[in-house]
Design a protein around this motif. Structure first.
Motif, mmCIF file in Angstrom:
data_model
loop_
_atom_site.group_PDB
_atom_site.id
_atom_site.type_symbol
_atom_site.label_atom_id
_atom_site.label_comp_id
_atom_site.label_asym_id
_atom_site.label_seq_id
_atom_site.Cartn_x
_atom_site.Cartn_y
_atom_site.Cartn_z
ATOM 1 N N MET A 1 0.848 -1.220 0.000
ATOM 2 C CA MET A 1 0.000 0.000 0.000
ATOM 3 C C MET A 1 0.875 1.258 0.000
ATOM 4 N N LEU A 2 1.691 1.383 1.060
ATOM 5 C CA LEU A 2 2.615 2.533 1.101
ATOM 6 C C LEU A 2 4.048 2.019 1.124
ATOM 7 N N ASP A 3 4.869 2.549 0.229
ATOM 8 C CA ASP A 3 6.287 2.228 0.237
ATOM 9 C C ASP A 3 7.100 3.509 0.243
ATOM 10 N N VAL A 4 7.791 3.747 1.327
ATOM 11 C CA VAL A 4 8.708 4.883 1.406
ATOM 12 C C VAL A 4 10.108 4.302 1.295
ATOM 13 N N GLN A 5 10.837 4.735 0.259
ATOM 14 C CA GLN A 5 12.143 4.132 0.000
ATOM 15 C C GLN A 5 13.254 5.159 0.125
ATOM 16 N N ASN A 6 14.091 4.948 1.125
ATOM 17 C CA ASN A 6 15.310 5.727 1.268
ATOM 18 C C ASN A 6 15.070 7.233 1.161
ATOM 19 N N LEU A 7 14.060 7.705 1.873
ATOM 20 C CA LEU A 7 13.624 9.092 1.735
ATOM 21 C C LEU A 7 14.599 10.067 2.391
ATOM 22 N N LEU A 8 14.957 11.086 1.623
ATOM 23 C CA LEU A 8 15.913 12.082 2.104
ATOM 24 C C LEU A 8 15.273 13.456 2.023
ATOM 25 N N LYS A 9 15.236 14.153 3.167
ATOM 26 C CA LYS A 9 14.694 15.516 3.161
ATOM 27 C C LYS A 9 15.684 16.448 3.854
ATOM 28 N N VAL A 10 16.132 17.449 3.125
ATOM 29 C CA VAL A 10 17.078 18.411 3.683
ATOM 30 C C VAL A 10 16.449 19.790 3.607
ATOM 31 N N PHE A 11 16.341 20.481 4.758
ATOM 32 C CA PHE A 11 15.851 21.860 4.741
ATOM 33 C C PHE A 11 17.021 22.808 4.504
ATOM 34 N N HIS A 12 16.790 23.850 3.738
ATOM 35 C CA HIS A 12 17.818 24.862 3.431
ATOM 36 C C HIS A 12 19.142 24.244 3.006
ATOM 37 N N PRO A 13 19.137 23.396 1.980
ATOM 38 C CA PRO A 13 20.392 22.747 1.590
ATOM 39 C C PRO A 13 21.434 23.785 1.168
ATOM 40 N N ASN A 14 22.697 23.462 1.427
ATOM 41 C CA ASN A 14 23.839 24.300 1.044
ATOM 42 C C ASN A 14 23.807 25.699 1.650
ATOM 43 N N THR A 15 23.220 25.819 2.838
ATOM 44 C CA THR A 15 23.305 27.088 3.576
ATOM 45 C C THR A 15 23.775 26.754 4.985
ATOM 46 N N VAL A 16 24.042 27.805 5.768
ATOM 47 C CA VAL A 16 24.463 27.542 7.152
ATOM 48 C C VAL A 16 23.347 26.879 7.947
ATOM 49 N N ASN A 17 22.107 27.063 7.499
ATOM 50 C CA ASN A 17 20.959 26.490 8.206
ATOM 51 C C ASN A 17 20.622 25.078 7.752
ATOM 52 N N GLN A 18 21.485 24.500 6.917
ATOM 53 C CA GLN A 18 21.187 23.167 6.402
ATOM 54 C C GLN A 18 20.791 22.219 7.517
ATOM 55 N N LYS A 19 19.720 21.463 7.274
ATOM 56 C CA LYS A 19 19.210 20.557 8.314
ATOM 57 C C LYS A 19 18.699 19.292 7.631
ATOM 58 N N VAL A 20 19.330 18.192 7.923
ATOM 59 C CA VAL A 20 18.855 16.918 7.375
ATOM 60 C C VAL A 20 17.726 16.439 8.275
ATOM 61 N N ALA A 21 16.489 16.590 7.792
ATOM 62 C CA ALA A 21 15.342 16.239 8.625
ATOM 63 C C ALA A 21 14.999 14.761 8.485
ATOM 64 N N LEU A 22 15.219 14.205 7.287
ATOM 65 C CA LEU A 22 15.023 12.767 7.077
ATOM 66 C C LEU A 22 16.272 12.236 6.387
ATOM 67 N N GLY A 23 16.945 11.297 7.035
ATOM 68 C CA GLY A 23 18.194 10.790 6.471
ATOM 69 C C GLY A 23 18.051 9.345 6.022
ATOM 70 N N GLY A 24 17.235 9.140 4.979
ATOM 71 C CA GLY A 24 17.093 7.788 4.450
ATOM 72 C C GLY A 24 16.097 6.963 5.235
ATOM 73 N N VAL A 25 14.824 7.298 5.066
ATOM 74 C CA VAL A 25 13.772 6.577 5.789
ATOM 75 C C VAL A 25 13.138 5.524 4.886
ATOM 76 N N ASN A 26 13.010 4.308 5.407
ATOM 77 C CA ASN A 26 12.320 3.235 4.694
ATOM 78 C C ASN A 26 11.121 2.787 5.504
ATOM 79 N N LEU A 27 9.989 2.672 4.852
ATOM 80 C CA LEU A 27 8.775 2.253 5.560
ATOM 81 C C LEU A 27 7.869 1.525 4.585
ATOM 82 N N HIS A 28 7.372 0.372 5.008
ATOM 83 C CA HIS A 28 6.427 -0.361 4.163
ATOM 84 C C HIS A 28 5.157 -0.649 4.963
ATOM 85 N N LEU A 29 4.021 -0.297 4.370
ATOM 86 C CA LEU A 29 2.745 -0.613 5.014
ATOM 87 C C LEU A 29 1.887 -1.448 4.078
#
Ligand code: ATP
Ligand code: MG
Lengths: 261, 307
Positions: A1-29
């Motif tokens: 039903m739901l497949d989240v594969q290696n999800l990567l989310k970075v806020f403000h990439p390449n700035t001083v405020n860079q924040k890796v909010a999701l560092g490779g999330v896997n989820l299967h439902l």
């Protein structure tokens, strides 16, 4: 039903405020799965839900719903598959519109908005029946503006709207956290009712360890943008609040909010 | 006595500004978008209509073309906002500025006289004009009442009320914003087209401060009808009533032979006063609505404080 594969989310990439909010999330439902999500503040729980709902784009990885890759699909198109209840009771409904109009809008989710009358007489009867199932007495106030309802009433209505035309995936982001304990209990019972009746695939974020254990058939724990623990089936059924608190201590998370609840 | 004699003329004018106010009601109240395009799109409507009438194009066609021209103005503002991410006020200001040049090009000169042309409404024939204008207003309100009662209209209302929620419910909020601004500016241009006929001329400056008058009408109207009914048609009628009240006061000022240089100042003060009314009402009147709002705020704060 739901497949989240290696999800990567970075806020403000390449700035001083860079924040890796999701560092490779896997989820299967699987269909009908109900997963509860726990984790400290800033663990990335809301970010995960927002990425699945399409509120913002992701830097890497894929999201599949029922085999369809929705990673690049816009938020309003994704609403065809996904519906949400927010933490803030003000956010889930249109305050200046009445109960009927809100329900009519929700019943149109995933369909095009044409020039047909918004609330027909048949809709009215149908919506009234649905609202009755909430047991809040709102059925006599169908043309009341939602602004005049209490937070709990609005949250119950939002839940009804979110499940109205059976989404493939229901996302709940601490949807009872802003309610007083008694109202929270009621909305939670309602959540249990509706999801089990519809065999609704659901992701529910909560800070309440007891709820996380009692609800659903799967549990995941997040920390620093990663899923660090998953429990399902027998293991999930046997979990205790103490077990979870021990897990939190192991990863060095002494979160007051978690300890208190 | 002078005042009474001037009343019919003022009411005709007020009805035309009522249509303009209904346009503003859509952007300002329904979409919650402070659209400053209108000072320009009103003149676009007037200028387009006047040029066509001066060239003996049938009146109905001229008004229709003016309406479409206004819709295009709204489209530009909407695209600046939705496609290019420019904030609402700035989008409107940019379009308004650009329209100054466009309007001059459309008109060819700063003023176009319509003396001797075939006109639908005219100050000289105020009785018939008022009847025609009342019909116009009724048709506009009727169509809008229907439109905003449809699925699409509901999607627009939801966008203005809670954009995040609208998107979560599958509404393409860019599309709904474009639609609302197009309709709104179409109506404003329609008002411009009627106004130039009524006054017998179109002028490049006739839109200056239009937004203030329109908003005044919307706000006065909503203060008046909020006690009566929350029905959508009543609210639209309220905008027209607000416009009439505004012009009755305005006419009084003129008849008292005050310094007309002060008229714009008076308009601004009048609008400021009426804008402040809802604010003070909310401050002093602990109504159920306000309490409900406060409760919810407290609760959500409470949730976060636990964090
Ligand atoms: N829009 C944003 N811009 C920048 N950073 C953000 C944004 N949203 C979240 N973050 C950051 O990403 C991280 C994860 O935030 P997220 O809201 O997903 O946490 P959470 O697990 O839901 O926490 P909580 O329990 O407090 O709700 C945090 O460090 C947060 O500061
Ligand atoms: Mg969160």
């Amino acid at each position: 039903m739901l497949d989240v594969q290696n999800l990567l989310k970075v806020f403000h990439p390449n700035t001083v405020n860079q924040k890796v909010a999701l560092g490779g999330v896997n989820l299967h439902l699987d269909e009908g799965d109900f997963v509860t999500v726990i984790g400290g503040n800033g663990a990335g729980k809301s970010t995960l839900l927002n990425c699945i709902a399409g509120v913002f784009g992701v830097e890497g990885g894929n999201i599949l719903i029922d085999g369809v890759d929705v990673t690049k699909m816009s938020e309003h198109k994704r609403a065809k598959f996904v519906s949400r209840v927010f933490q803030d009771p003000m956010k889930g409904t249109a305050a200046s519109m009445n109960i009927e109009d809100n329900l009519a809008l929700a019943s149109q989710r995933g369909k095009s908005h044409g020039l047909r009358w918004n609330v027909t007489k048949k809709d009215k009867e149908h919506f009234t029946e649905l609202v009755k199932t909430l047991g809040l007495g709102l059925e006599s106030r169908m043309s009341t503006k939602v602004a005049l309802l209490s937070g709990g009433q609005r949250q119950a209505l939002t839940l009804l709207m979110a499940t109205l035309n059976k989404p493939k995936l229901l996302l709940l982001d601490e949807h009872t956290a802003a309610l007083d304990p008694k109202t929270a209990e009621k909305v939670l019972a309602l959540t249990r009712d509706i999801t089990s009746r519809n065999n609704q695939t659901t992701v529910m974020i909560t800070h309440n360890m007891k709820d996380a254990i009692e609800m659903g058939n799967k549990l995941i724990m997040m920390s620093e943008g990663k899923i660090i623990y998953t429990a399902s089936g027998e293991e999930k059924r046997n979990l205790t609040v103490d077990d979870l608190l021990k897990k939190f201590r192991e990863i060095g998370q002494q979160n007051d909010r978690i300890l208190l609840s | 006595m002078v005042y009474l004699n001037a009343l019919p003329g003022a009411i005709g004018q007020a009805l035309i500004w009522g249509i303009m106010a209904i346009g503003l009601f859509i952007s300002y109240k329904i979409l919650d978008f402070a659209d400053l395009t209108v000072d320009g799109s009103m003149v676009t409507g007037a200028g387009t209509c006047a040029v066509l009438l001066a060239n003996d194009v049938p009146t109905g066609v001229a008004i229709l073309v003016a309406f479409v021209a206004g819709m295009l103005c709204g489209l530009v503002t909407a695209l600046l906002h939705t496609k290019m991410g420019i904030p609402p006020i700035m989008s409107g200001i940019l379009t308004q500025l650009a329209l100054w040049s466009v309007n001059l090009k459309i008109m060819g000169k700063a003023t176009i006289s319509l003396v001797g042309k075939q006109l639908l409404v005219a100050r000289a024939d105020v009785g018939t004009s008022i009847i025609i204008l009342v019909a116009f207003v009724a048709v506009v309100i009727g169509i809008l009442y229907w439109f905003f009662g449809t699925k699409l209209g509901c999607a627009i209302r939801a966008t203005g009320c809670n954009e995040e929620m609208a998107r979560a419910q599958g509404v393409n909020t860019n599309t709904t914003k474009v639609l609302a601004l197009v309709i709104s500016n179409g109506l404003v241009a329609l008002a411009g087209a009627l106004l130039c006929q009524y006054n017998g001329s179109a002028d490049i400056n006739m839109g200056r401060g239009a937004i203030v008058i329109g908003l005044a009408a919307v706000i006065i109207g909503s203060v008046i009808v909020s006690k009566i009914s929350s029905n959508f048609a009543v609210q639209l009628i309220g905008a027209v009533v607000g416009s009439i009240v505004y012009y009755l006061v305005y006419q009084l000022v003129i008849c008292l032979e005050w310094d007309t240089d002060l008229l714009k100042l008076l308009s601004a003060i009048l609008v400021a006063v009426f804008l402040a009314v809802p604010h003070f009402k909310q401050k002093f009147n602990k109504s159920k609505f306000v309490l409900a709002d406060l409760n919810c705020d407290n609760q959500s704060n409470g949730g976060e404080n636990n964090a």
